[in-house]
Structures are given as C-alpha cells and as structure tokens.
Design a protein around this motif. Structure first.
Motif, short mmCIF file in Angstrom:
data_model
loop_
_atom_site.label_atom_id
_atom_site.label_comp_id
_atom_site.label_asym_id
_atom_site.label_seq_id
_atom_site.Cartn_x
_atom_site.Cartn_y
_atom_site.Cartn_z
N TRP A 51 -9.07 -5.89 26.15
CA TRP A 51 -8.96 -4.44 26.34
C TRP A 51 -9.99 -3.67 25.53
CZ3 TRP A 51 -7.40 -1.82 21.99
CH2 TRP A 51 -6.55 -2.44 21.09
N LEU A 52 -10.50 -4.22 24.44
CA LEU A 52 -11.60 -3.55 23.74
C LEU A 52 -12.87 -3.56 24.58
CD1 LEU A 52 -11.48 -4.48 19.94
CD2 LEU A 52 -11.21 -2.25 20.99
N ALA A 53 -13.14 -4.68 25.26
CA ALA A 53 -14.32 -4.76 26.12
C ALA A 53 -14.23 -3.77 27.27
CB ALA A 53 -14.49 -6.18 26.64
N SER A 54 -13.05 -3.65 27.87
CA SER A 54 -12.88 -2.69 28.97
C SER A 54 -13.00 -1.26 28.47
CB SER A 54 -11.52 -2.89 29.65
OG SER A 54 -11.46 -4.15 30.25
N THR A 55 -12.48 -0.99 27.28
CA THR A 55 -12.60 0.35 26.70
C THR A 55 -14.06 0.68 26.43
OG1 THR A 55 -10.43 0.11 25.68
CG2 THR A 55 -11.85 1.85 24.82
N ARG A 56 -14.78 -0.27 25.88
CA ARG A 56 -16.19 -0.04 25.59
C ARG A 56 -16.99 0.21 26.87
NH1 ARG A 56 -20.35 -3.74 22.06
NH2 ARG A 56 -21.98 -2.17 22.06
N GLY A 58 -15.90 1.78 29.35
CA GLY A 58 -15.47 3.04 29.93
C GLY A 58 -14.38 2.90 30.96
N GLU A 59 -13.84 1.71 31.12
CA GLU A 59 -12.77 1.45 32.10
C GLU A 59 -11.43 1.56 31.38
OE1 GLU A 59 -13.71 -2.40 33.59
OE2 GLU A 59 -15.53 -1.72 34.58
N HIS A 60 -11.03 2.78 31.10
CA HIS A 60 -9.87 3.03 30.25
C HIS A 60 -8.55 2.61 30.91
CE1 HIS A 60 -12.43 4.85 27.34
NE2 HIS A 60 -12.81 5.81 28.16
N GLU A 61 -8.40 2.88 32.19
CA GLU A 61 -7.14 2.48 32.84
C GLU A 61 -7.02 0.96 32.90
OE1 GLU A 61 -4.31 3.30 36.71
OE2 GLU A 61 -6.28 4.27 36.61
N ARG A 62 -8.11 0.29 33.18
CA ARG A 62 -8.09 -1.18 33.18
C ARG A 62 -7.74 -1.71 31.78
NH1 ARG A 62 -13.11 -5.18 33.88
NH2 ARG A 62 -11.94 -7.11 33.93
N ALA A 63 -8.31 -1.09 30.77
CA ALA A 63 -8.01 -1.50 29.39
C ALA A 63 -6.54 -1.27 29.08
CB ALA A 63 -8.88 -0.72 28.41
N TRP A 64 -5.98 -0.16 29.54
CA TRP A 64 -4.57 0.13 29.30
C TRP A 64 -3.69 -0.90 30.00
CZ3 TRP A 64 -0.77 1.78 32.86
CH2 TRP A 64 0.44 2.15 32.27
N ARG A 65 -4.06 -1.29 31.21
CA ARG A 65 -3.28 -2.29 31.94
C ARG A 65 -3.34 -3.65 31.24
NH1 ARG A 65 -0.83 0.01 35.78
NH2 ARG A 65 -1.70 1.77 36.87
N GLN A 66 -4.51 -4.00 30.71
CA GLN A 66 -4.61 -5.26 29.97
C GLN A 66 -3.78 -5.19 28.70
OE1 GLN A 66 -8.87 -5.32 29.61
NE2 GLN A 66 -9.10 -6.80 31.27
N LEU A 67 -3.79 -4.06 28.05
CA LEU A 67 -3.03 -3.88 26.82
C LEU A 67 -1.53 -3.93 27.09
CD1 LEU A 67 -2.69 -3.12 23.83
CD2 LEU A 67 -3.16 -0.76 24.47
N THR A 68 -1.07 -3.25 28.14
CA THR A 68 0.36 -3.20 28.42
C THR A 68 0.87 -4.50 29.04
OG1 THR A 68 -0.07 -2.09 30.52
CG2 THR A 68 0.49 -0.71 28.62
N ALA A 69 0.01 -5.41 29.38
CA ALA A 69 0.48 -6.73 29.82
C ALA A 69 1.17 -7.44 28.65
CB ALA A 69 -0.68 -7.56 30.34
N ASP A 70 0.76 -7.13 27.43
CA ASP A 70 1.36 -7.73 26.23
C ASP A 70 2.25 -6.76 25.47
OD1 ASP A 70 -0.03 -10.16 26.61
OD2 ASP A 70 -1.80 -9.30 25.66
#
Length: 171
Positions: A51-56, A58-70
C-alpha cells in the motif's frame, strides 16, 4: 612396477558401514523469514510495502483497498498504533524512517471523505459466528469473518448497546 601409485585417491570401503555407501546429508536447510523489517514489526500484519507503493504512485483507493485487506480500521489504527514498524524501518539508518502511521491515517481519512466502500462479502457459507466484544478487535474479527462468508450474531453477550462502551463510559 609392483609399487602402488600414490597419486590416486583411495577407493571407498563399500563392505563396511553399508548404510553410508551413498550420498549423505548431514546438514539441514535453514528457513529464513524474509519479510521486510517493517512488515515483521507490524502487530496488525499489514503488507506495508504494497500500500505504500500504491500511495506513492498516486493510486490512493487501490492503496486503501490493499490496506483494508488486512486492517479494516486504518483511520483509527493510524492514530492509536504505537507504530513499531517505524522503529524497524531500514530507512532510519539513511535519514529517517517512513512515517507509516501517518500514511495509514491519511488513507483512512481519505476513504471516509470520499465515501469509499468495502467490497461486498463473498457468498454466504451458512455458518454463524458469535463475536464477543464490539471494540477494535471484535469489529476487525467480524469484518474478516464477513469477508469469508460467515454471518455474525451480534445480539448476544453484548455488554452495552454502544460499541466500545467501556472505553466511552468508563464502565
């Protein structure tokens, strides 16, 4: 020329110790846990690099989805976690560690502001589970069980009608 040639290696004795006639393994493999130090230090078991890579990127929703998987409560967790992942960060040796809890809090707040919703749960399995407690652990457990198709029974063994009541009311 009856002298033995000394240049050759001696032949193995195959008659004695027959169990040792073939190749033997006396050493066993050592399994190394190759998790990045921040993932290994995270008490929630998050895949921080993903999720840090996705945030970097600029894909914030994708990063949030990866984060909320855990972790289904990133806005809260980003505020209350004592972030041992940051003290384990390799980047601290270069300049300073990545402020992982700040990025986690940012993603959680952004999801609340933009109204992002969790993916619908998978098909129901028909199995019911009783989750005792409506604090962060109980809510997280109910979330992960619902993702796996379990239904929860939340009407029994509740201390109060309000989630996390002992923390709110002191009782």
């Amino acid at each position: 020329m009856s002298r033995p040639i000394r240049d050759l290696a001696p032949l193995p004795d195959l008659l004695h110790g027959a169990a040792f006639a073939g190749p033997l393994r006396t050493r066993r493999p050592v399994y190394a846990d190759l998790l990045p130090p921040c993932n290994a230090g995270c008490p929630a078991g998050e895949n921080i690099q993903a999720w840090l890579a996705s945030t970097r990127a600029g894909e914030h929703e994708r990063a949030w989805r990866q984060l909320t998987a855990d972790n289904p409560l990133p806005a809260i967790h980003g505020r209350v976690c004592y972030h041992p992942c940051e003290s384990a960060c390799n980047r601290a040796e270069l300049d300073s560690s990545v402020s992982i809890h700040s990025v986690e809090r940012f993603l959680g707040d952004l999801a609340l502001d933009r109204g992002w919703r969790f993916d619908p749960p998978s098909a129901r399995t028909g199995k019911r589970v009783l989750v005792i407690g409506a604090g962060p652990s109980g809510l997280s457990a109910a979330y992960h069980l619902a993702r796996r198709g379990r239904t929860r029974r939340d009407d029994a063994l509740r201390h109060s009608r309000v989630p996390s009541a002992p923390r709110r009311t002191g009782g």
